[in-house]
Design an enzyme around this catalytic site. Structure first.
Site, PDB file in Angstrom:
ATOM      1  N   GLU A 165       0.867  -1.193   0.000  1.00 21.87           N
ATOM      2  CA  GLU A 165       0.000   0.000   0.000  1.00 21.87           C
ATOM      3  C   GLU A 165       0.904   1.243   0.000  1.00 21.87           C
ATOM      4  O   GLU A 165       1.936   1.250   0.663  1.00 21.87           O
ATOM      5  CB  GLU A 165      -0.831  -0.050   1.305  1.00 21.87           C
ATOM      6  CG  GLU A 165      -1.643   1.189   1.631  1.00 21.87           C
ATOM      7  CD  GLU A 165      -2.215   1.132   3.060  1.00 21.87           C
ATOM      8  OE1 GLU A 165      -1.580   0.531   3.958  1.00 21.87           O
ATOM      9  OE2 GLU A 165      -3.302   1.703   3.271  1.00 21.87           O
ATOM     10  N   LYS A 180      -9.412   1.923  -1.599  1.00 22.69           N
ATOM     11  CA  LYS A 180      -9.597   1.374  -0.245  1.00 22.69           C
ATOM     12  C   LYS A 180     -10.936   1.816   0.355  1.00 22.69           C
ATOM     13  O   LYS A 180     -11.244   3.017   0.407  1.00 22.69           O
ATOM     14  CB  LYS A 180      -8.437   1.840   0.636  1.00 22.69           C
ATOM     15  CG  LYS A 180      -8.398   1.234   2.030  1.00 22.69           C
ATOM     16  CD  LYS A 180      -7.091   1.668   2.714  1.00 22.69           C
ATOM     17  CE  LYS A 180      -6.913   1.119   4.096  1.00 22.69           C
ATOM     18  NZ  LYS A 180      -5.623   1.548   4.687  1.00 22.69           N
ATOM     19  N   CYS A 197      -4.780  -3.180   2.876  1.00 23.16           N
ATOM     20  CA  CYS A 197      -4.474  -3.155   4.310  1.00 23.16           C
ATOM     21  C   CYS A 197      -5.659  -3.421   5.227  1.00 23.16           C
ATOM     22  O   CYS A 197      -6.058  -4.553   5.409  1.00 23.16           O
ATOM     23  CB  CYS A 197      -3.798  -1.833   4.673  1.00 23.16           C
ATOM     24  SG  CYS A 197      -3.030  -1.954   6.303  1.00 23.16           S
TER      25      CYS A 197
HETATM   26  N1  CDT Z   1      -2.808   1.159   6.574  1.00 23.93           N
HETATM   27  C1  CDT Z   1      -3.747   0.553   7.355  1.00 23.93           C
HETATM   28  O1  CDT Z   1      -4.865   0.391   6.947  1.00 23.93           O
HETATM   29  N2  CDT Z   1      -3.343   0.198   8.575  1.00 23.93           N
HETATM   30  C2  CDT Z   1      -4.247  -0.369   9.563  1.00 23.93           C
HETATM   31  C3  CDT Z   1      -3.801  -0.010  10.923  1.00 23.93           C
HETATM   32  C4  CDT Z   1      -4.493   1.171  11.392  1.00 23.93           C
HETATM   33  S1  CDT Z   1      -4.575   1.430  13.057  1.00 23.93           S
HETATM   34  C5  CDT Z   1      -2.966   1.451  13.608  1.00 23.93           C
HETATM   35  C6  CDT Z   1      -4.354  -1.873   9.527  1.00 23.93           C
HETATM   36  O2  CDT Z   1      -5.476  -2.350   9.662  1.00 23.93           O
HETATM   37  O3  CDT Z   1      -3.342  -2.564   9.455  1.00 23.93           O
END
Ligand code: CDT
Length: 607
Positions: A47, A127, A185
């Site tokens: 990402e 996303k 993500c």
């Molecule tokens: N980039 C991303 O979506 N990261 C989130 C963490 C967010 S809260 C620390 C994930 O779900 O991994």
């Protein structure tokens, strides 16, 4: 013939805020060259791969913010073009994540699938689940995640797509070209995202990520948690969701991390992996540096799960999944009062406990419905009425679940509480013989229950007024606030009792003040209001709020024996008991005829 394709994840280590785009591009090209030397056909990058994970910073300067985004076509923009040129040259498909600025000024967290076969973008995903906050946390030590500030939620859905040019002997085994899907993500934590792809027969899910190893304001137990332990938990959750969701959707998955310590301080987990449709990890990264992982994946291995355990068409029961698309937040089951399970007793008229579905229950069961979400009010009402109940009658308390308001002080609260209460009562209604709506008003829930059910329904205000007409010549109502006084005056007229009303007085208090101000202050005001109403000619007083129930003895004492004080909860319960013993049920020939058939015809049966 097996449908084997060689898939790779290009994990990327730390990318600092000060790193140049050229430096990062060199690393990406190097990973691609390595993938080529290992014969990979598809390479997944993380990402927001071309820069550092900038949503961790609060950026006020508009130009600076725009500089983190990719503008125009990434395959031709000089900032990003070299990656696509090299992919085409090496005949490798790539999927890569980036911050997208559209021509009309919108911003998304995006990834694309680029086909080297066609030299073009085959599919784009934006996303959907944006984690974190819009406003930064005040704490200067907090790790921020400002995706809600910088991006709009994706508008392209989870769309699977066929990928040409990967299979050696196309078309193989009549199954068509491989089916891919993408997510980014945080999406991987949501079963819904996977299932939408699963329902399109997805065979490979691609997911690039940036996952903080330590971000206690957003997850984890506390800021004191050992950072190593926090990272291990984050890694565990990452693998858990990749493995579980690959299995339940019978698909391969690839995840590619941006990891390491950005700017030397921001920890991001590694754990890039390729998972098979049985949920087993085929290969995973061993470092938190730039690292390529590769696995041969026979897409025919998806068949077993798709045709047996997770043959969706055979086994899914969509009629029970409505909540998933109709409700975002949690609506808890109603809070029911204790259901006594003591030995059955015989009632005065010879009725006794009956057995329903093997469960012993009293003959008459009344659901005392408090349409607000304050449970102690319900409990007080049930406690107060309990000693007065005949042996075959049971009163079960119901408190409306959130988002019902905690107090009902106007029309908005009335309608919102009625909707929340009704949704929660619908599934349990058949378990009760009558309903008492414990809000002193002409509450919407009364008419909703009457429309939808045959069981008798009464509100505590109506019940008080019927009792008041029976027991005296003129009644007065002790209400809570000045607004409530006006609304109750209207309701008295609506019920047709205005000719018998000596007045409505108010205590200048909100509903919850009745509890918070303490019994002494509240009792004094209520008694003063009661005496004023008696001075105006009332020989019966009614308590104009379910929250006043416990103060009935004090008001009785203040106004003396010759004035009758009526509590609507008691009046309502015993009114219903009487109506039940008469065999009464709600008439359906007129205004209480249910409009359910119309809703069904309009496909609006949404509760
Ligand atoms: N980039 C991303 O979506 N990261 C989130 C963490 C967010 S809260 C620390 C994930 O779900 O991994």
């Amino acid at each position: 013939m097996p449908r084997v394709i060689r898939l790779a994840a290009a994990q990327m280590g730390a990318t600092h805020r000060t790193d140049s785009r050229a430096k990062t591009m060199d690393r990406m090209l190097h990973l691609l060259d390595e993938a080529s030397s290992q014969g990979a056909q598809v390479v997944l990058y993380p990402e927001i791969a071309f820069t550092t994970f900038f949503p961790r910073y609060i950026i006020h300067d508009k130009d600076e913010l725009e500089s983190w985004f990719e503008h125009g076509d990434v395959t031709t923009n000089p900032n990003t073009k070299p990656l696509f040129d090299r992919a085409k040259e090496l005949h490798i498909d790539i999927s890569v994540g980036f911050a997208e600025a559209t021509d009309d000024g919108q911003h998304f967290n995006t990834c694309i699938y680029y086909s080297s076969h066609s030299g073009s973008i085959l599919s784009k995903y934006r996303k959907v689940h944006l984690p974190g906050t819009f406003e930064p946390f005040d704490d200067p030590d907090a790790v921020q995640q400002l995706e809600k500030r910088y991006f709009k939620p994706g508008d392209l859905g989870f769309t699977a797509f066929r990928v040409p040019g990967l299979e050696k002997d196309e078309p193989s085994a009549g199954r068509g070209q491989p089916i891919f899907g993408m997510m980014i993500c945080n999406d991987r934590r949501w079963a819904e995202a996977w299932r939408v792809l699963g329902l399109q027969g997805v065979e490979v899910v691609l997911c690039g990520f940036n996952t903080a190893g330590w971000a206690p304001h957003l997850w984890g137990s506390s800021p004191d948690q050992d950072p190593k332990e926090a990272e291990e938990t984050a890694l565990f959750h990452h693998k858990l969701v990749m493995q579980a969701h690959s299995y339940t959707n019978a698909t391969f998955s690839i995840s590619a991390a941006r990891c390491g310590y950005d700017d030397g301080i921001f920890s991001l987990i590694g754990g890039s992996c390729i998972v098979d449709p049985e949920g087993k990890i085929l290969v995973e990264s061993k470092t938190i540096e730039d690292e390529l992982i590769v696995a041969d994946c026979d897409l025919d291995l998806c068949k077993q799960g798709k045709e047996k355990t997770f043959a969706f068409g055979k086994h899914r029961r969509v009629e029970h999944y409505k909540r998933i698309t109709e409700q975002a937040g949690v609506i808890e089951p109603p809070m029911l009062g204790e259901v006594p399970d003591g030995p059955s007793q015989s009632s005065a008229n010879g009725t006794s406990a009956q057995t329903v579905n093997g469960v012993k229950r009293k003959t008459i069961r009344i659901l005392l419905c408090n349409p607000n979400s304050t449970k102690f009010m319900t409990d007080n009402c049930v406690e107060m009425v309990k000693p007065t109940l005949p042996p075959d009658v049971e009163v079960v308390g119901f408190t409306a679940p959130r988002p019902a308001p905690t107090a009902i002080e106007g029309s908005f609260d009335n309608v919102m509480s009625a909707a929340a209460a009704m949704r929660a009562i619908m599934p349990i209604a058949s378990d009760f013989d009558a309903f008492l709506v414990a809000c002193y008003s002409d509450h919407a829930l009364i008419r909703m229950l009457r429309e939808e059910f045959k069981q008798p329904v009464i509100g505590i205000m109506e019940a008080s007024l019927f009792a008041a007409r029976t027991l005296g010549g003129r009644f007065g109502i002790i209400s809570t606030s000045a607004r409530s006084k006006v609304m109750l005056e209207d309701s008295v007229r609506h019920y047709g009792f205005d000719a018998f009303c000596a007045g409505v007085g108010h205590c200048n208090m909100g509903v919850l003040d009745l509890e918070s101000r303490g019994p002494d202050e509240v009792t004094k005001v209520m008694c003063d209001v009661g005496k004023e109403l008696v001075a105006k000619g009332a020989d019966v007083l009614t308590l104009g709020c379910a929250g006043m129930t416990m103060l009935k003895p004090a008001v009785e004492k203040a106004v003396g024996d010759s004035v009758t004080v009526i509590d609507g909860v008691l009046a309502g319960v015993h009114h219903l008991v009487g109506v039940m013993r008469m065999g009464g049920k709600t008439a359906k020939a007129g205004m209480y005829n249910s409009s359910e058939a119309g809703r069904v015809a309009r496909e609006q049966k949404w509760y």
